[in-house]
Write an enzyme that holds these catalytic residues in place. Sequence first.
Site, PDB file in Angstrom:
ATOM      1  N   ASP A 174    -107.275 -52.221 144.632  1.00  0.00           N
ATOM      2  CA  ASP A 174    -107.378 -52.693 146.015  1.00  0.00           C
ATOM      3  C   ASP A 174    -107.154 -54.195 145.948  1.00  0.00           C
ATOM      4  O   ASP A 174    -108.023 -54.941 145.470  1.00  0.00           O
ATOM      5  CB  ASP A 174    -108.760 -52.367 146.595  1.00  0.00           C
ATOM      6  CG  ASP A 174    -108.904 -52.843 148.034  1.00  0.00           C
ATOM      7  OD1 ASP A 174    -108.043 -53.624 148.495  1.00  0.00           O
ATOM      8  OD2 ASP A 174    -109.872 -52.433 148.695  1.00  0.00           O
TER       9      ASP A 174
ATOM     10  N   ARG B 124    -101.898 -64.830 140.485  1.00  0.00           N
ATOM     11  CA  ARG B 124    -102.734 -65.727 139.652  1.00  0.00           C
ATOM     12  C   ARG B 124    -103.268 -64.990 138.437  1.00  0.00           C
ATOM     13  O   ARG B 124    -103.282 -65.508 137.320  1.00  0.00           O
ATOM     14  CB  ARG B 124    -103.881 -66.291 140.501  1.00  0.00           C
ATOM     15  CG  ARG B 124    -104.943 -67.010 139.696  1.00  0.00           C
ATOM     16  CD  ARG B 124    -105.924 -67.807 140.546  1.00  0.00           C
ATOM     17  NE  ARG B 124    -106.371 -67.147 141.741  1.00  0.00           N
ATOM     18  CZ  ARG B 124    -107.295 -66.161 141.793  1.00  0.00           C
ATOM     19  NH1 ARG B 124    -107.839 -65.719 140.674  1.00  0.00           N
ATOM     20  NH2 ARG B 124    -107.656 -65.637 142.950  1.00  0.00           N
TER      21      ARG B 124
ATOM     22  N   TYR C 214     -98.873 -60.433 161.386  1.00  0.00           N
ATOM     23  CA  TYR C 214     -97.951 -59.982 160.333  1.00  0.00           C
ATOM     24  C   TYR C 214     -96.901 -61.066 160.061  1.00  0.00           C
ATOM     25  O   TYR C 214     -96.617 -61.382 158.892  1.00  0.00           O
ATOM     26  CB  TYR C 214     -97.272 -58.674 160.757  1.00  0.00           C
ATOM     27  CG  TYR C 214     -96.361 -58.108 159.676  1.00  0.00           C
ATOM     28  CD1 TYR C 214     -96.889 -57.662 158.464  1.00  0.00           C
ATOM     29  CD2 TYR C 214     -94.984 -58.027 159.876  1.00  0.00           C
ATOM     30  CE1 TYR C 214     -96.053 -57.155 157.472  1.00  0.00           C
ATOM     31  CE2 TYR C 214     -94.145 -57.515 158.890  1.00  0.00           C
ATOM     32  CZ  TYR C 214     -94.687 -57.086 157.687  1.00  0.00           C
ATOM     33  OH  TYR C 214     -93.864 -56.594 156.698  1.00  0.00           O
TER      34      TYR C 214
ATOM     35  N   LYS D   5     -96.204 -63.074 156.479  1.00  0.00           N
ATOM     36  CA  LYS D   5     -94.952 -63.064 155.717  1.00  0.00           C
ATOM     37  C   LYS D   5     -94.337 -64.466 155.618  1.00  0.00           C
ATOM     38  O   LYS D   5     -93.659 -64.778 154.633  1.00  0.00           O
ATOM     39  CB  LYS D   5     -93.976 -62.041 156.293  1.00  0.00           C
ATOM     40  CG  LYS D   5     -94.441 -60.594 156.075  1.00  0.00           C
ATOM     41  CD  LYS D   5     -94.565 -60.228 154.582  1.00  0.00           C
ATOM     42  CE  LYS D   5     -94.964 -58.786 154.345  1.00  0.00           C
ATOM     43  NZ  LYS D   5     -95.058 -58.436 152.915  1.00  0.00           N
TER      44      LYS D   5
ATOM     45  N   VAL E  84     -87.416 -50.864 157.203  1.00  0.00           N
ATOM     46  CA  VAL E  84     -87.178 -49.925 156.105  1.00  0.00           C
ATOM     47  C   VAL E  84     -87.959 -48.658 156.451  1.00  0.00           C
ATOM     48  O   VAL E  84     -89.121 -48.741 156.878  1.00  0.00           O
ATOM     49  CB  VAL E  84     -87.677 -50.490 154.752  1.00  0.00           C
ATOM     50  CG1 VAL E  84     -87.322 -49.531 153.620  1.00  0.00           C
ATOM     51  CG2 VAL E  84     -87.109 -51.883 154.489  1.00  0.00           C
TER      52      VAL E  84
HETATM   53  P1  NAP Z   1     -95.863 -48.199 152.925  1.00  0.00           P
HETATM   54  O1  NAP Z   1     -94.997 -47.028 152.659  1.00  0.00           O
HETATM   55  O2  NAP Z   1     -96.939 -48.081 153.946  1.00  0.00           O
HETATM   56  O3  NAP Z   1     -96.490 -48.709 151.531  1.00  0.00           O
HETATM   57  C1  NAP Z   1     -97.466 -49.710 151.505  1.00  0.00           C
HETATM   58  C2  NAP Z   1     -98.095 -49.752 150.124  1.00  0.00           C
HETATM   59  O4  NAP Z   1     -99.052 -50.839 150.090  1.00  0.00           O
HETATM   60  C3  NAP Z   1     -98.846 -48.477 149.775  1.00  0.00           C
HETATM   61  O5  NAP Z   1     -98.571 -48.129 148.438  1.00  0.00           O
HETATM   62  C4  NAP Z   1    -100.309 -48.865 149.914  1.00  0.00           C
HETATM   63  O6  NAP Z   1    -101.105 -48.152 148.994  1.00  0.00           O
HETATM   64  C5  NAP Z   1    -100.238 -50.347 149.500  1.00  0.00           C
HETATM   65  N1  NAP Z   1    -101.409 -51.072 149.938  1.00  0.00           N
HETATM   66  C6  NAP Z   1    -101.793 -51.358 151.213  1.00  0.00           C
HETATM   67  N2  NAP Z   1    -102.999 -51.979 151.198  1.00  0.00           N
HETATM   68  C7  NAP Z   1    -103.363 -52.088 149.892  1.00  0.00           C
HETATM   69  C8  NAP Z   1    -104.497 -52.618 149.229  1.00  0.00           C
HETATM   70  N3  NAP Z   1    -105.512 -53.182 149.896  1.00  0.00           N
HETATM   71  N4  NAP Z   1    -104.537 -52.565 147.880  1.00  0.00           N
HETATM   72  C9  NAP Z   1    -103.522 -51.995 147.184  1.00  0.00           C
HETATM   73  N5  NAP Z   1    -102.432 -51.472 147.753  1.00  0.00           N
HETATM   74  C10 NAP Z   1    -102.377 -51.510 149.089  1.00  0.00           C
HETATM   75  O7  NAP Z   1     -94.982 -49.454 153.408  1.00  0.00           O
HETATM   76  P2  NAP Z   1     -93.729 -50.206 152.729  1.00  0.00           P
HETATM   77  O8  NAP Z   1     -92.706 -50.332 153.775  1.00  0.00           O
HETATM   78  O9  NAP Z   1     -93.364 -49.592 151.439  1.00  0.00           O
HETATM   79  O10 NAP Z   1     -94.365 -51.647 152.514  1.00  0.00           O
HETATM   80  C11 NAP Z   1     -94.325 -52.305 151.251  1.00  0.00           C
HETATM   81  C12 NAP Z   1     -94.149 -53.796 151.484  1.00  0.00           C
HETATM   82  O11 NAP Z   1     -92.889 -54.018 152.120  1.00  0.00           O
HETATM   83  C13 NAP Z   1     -95.187 -54.453 152.386  1.00  0.00           C
HETATM   84  O12 NAP Z   1     -95.529 -55.709 151.836  1.00  0.00           O
HETATM   85  C14 NAP Z   1     -94.465 -54.630 153.708  1.00  0.00           C
HETATM   86  O13 NAP Z   1     -94.973 -55.708 154.450  1.00  0.00           O
HETATM   87  C15 NAP Z   1     -93.067 -54.892 153.201  1.00  0.00           C
HETATM   88  N6  NAP Z   1     -91.992 -54.670 154.180  1.00  0.00           N
HETATM   89  C16 NAP Z   1     -91.852 -53.448 154.784  1.00  0.00           C
HETATM   90  C17 NAP Z   1     -90.828 -53.277 155.713  1.00  0.00           C
HETATM   91  C18 NAP Z   1     -90.632 -51.974 156.440  1.00  0.00           C
HETATM   92  O14 NAP Z   1     -90.014 -51.968 157.520  1.00  0.00           O
HETATM   93  N7  NAP Z   1     -91.054 -50.860 155.899  1.00  0.00           N
HETATM   94  C19 NAP Z   1     -89.964 -54.329 156.005  1.00  0.00           C
HETATM   95  C20 NAP Z   1     -90.125 -55.554 155.347  1.00  0.00           C
HETATM   96  C21 NAP Z   1     -91.147 -55.701 154.439  1.00  0.00           C
HETATM   97  P3  NAP Z   1    -102.558 -47.523 149.304  1.00  0.00           P
HETATM   98  O15 NAP Z   1    -102.671 -47.337 150.786  1.00  0.00           O
HETATM   99  O16 NAP Z   1    -102.539 -46.240 148.532  1.00  0.00           O
HETATM  100  O17 NAP Z   1    -103.530 -48.514 148.757  1.00  0.00           O
END
Ligand code: NAP
Length: 245
Positions: A53, A114, A144, A148, A177
């Site tokens: 976490d 870190r 959000y 970022k 995405v």
């Molecule tokens: P996703 O499918 O919802 O995956 C998010 C991941 O983050 C999950 O594996 C979740 O795991 C993990 N996570 C969330 N809170 C956490 C915590 N406290 N500790 C550890 N892990 C945690 O979404 P995604 O699109 O792949 O997002 C991944 C990254 O890409 C994010 O940083 C997001 O801001 C960025 N992003 C996404 C998009 C988009 O449109 N999808 C666009 C630009 C950037 P658990 O819930 O199992 O902990």
Amino acid sequence: MPSLEGKSAVVTGASSGIGAATALALAREGARVVGGARRVDRIQPPVLPLELDVTDPESCERFVKAATDDLGGIDILFNAAGLALGRDVFDDSTEEDERTVLETNVNGLIRMTRLCLPHIRDGGHIVNMGSIAGRQAYEKASVYVASKFAVRGFTYALREDLLGRPIHITTVDAGLVDTEFSRVRFRGDEEKASKVYAGMEAPKAEDIADCVLFAVTRPQHLNVDEIVIKALAQSSGGRIVRTET
Ligand code: NAP
């Protein structure tokens, strides 16, 4: 020979979406990969699952200790864990949501960097998952967007501190995405989530994994500072062309 044979990688957010796809892609290229998330049971082999976490300092310390005990050192750190909560005007923001988003996307990413940094081997690479939300604001996403922008600022600043050391650093700034991101953002509302990707061909998590692989497989003397990737149908967070559905 796979391009990452003999290398080791740590991926946060490895239970879903971009983190999951990238962890698998790194493993396919020959890296030994440790993946962290809260839903550890969802991390797919051959990625080694460890509970994490990123908002909890003790969980992060435990994770890094266990990961480095297994890996010895780290060649690639991919900070993918992150989320958004809601699409509302800032007036409706709450203390709790602000804390969750900033603790995860900003403090979590900084904390993991870190803790991993002392273990990153010469020639290693830190890749931070940014967003086009960190380059240009869009409406009803203030916290959000702030998170970022912070990731991009931190990445730029860390590059200054790492200058002269053999460590690469990249931010991958993606537009929409198709992952579970919108399901989380809309707190499980599938209808709202699916509308985000309707009438357009959104990039898939694997497309972002390709970007990470590109960045980490360049010759040692090069650094890919930033990759910005969006659907052809998207020009910014707020502008998307959709076909009628
Ligand atoms: P996703 O499918 O919802 O995956 C998010 C991941 O983050 C999950 O594996 C979740 O795991 C993990 N996570 C969330 N809170 C956490 C915590 N406290 N500790 C550890 N892990 C945690 O979404 P995604 O699109 O792949 O997002 C991944 C990254 O890409 C994010 O940083 C997001 O801001 C960025 N992003 C996404 C998009 C988009 O449109 N999808 C666009 C630009 C950037 P658990 O819930 O199992 O902990």
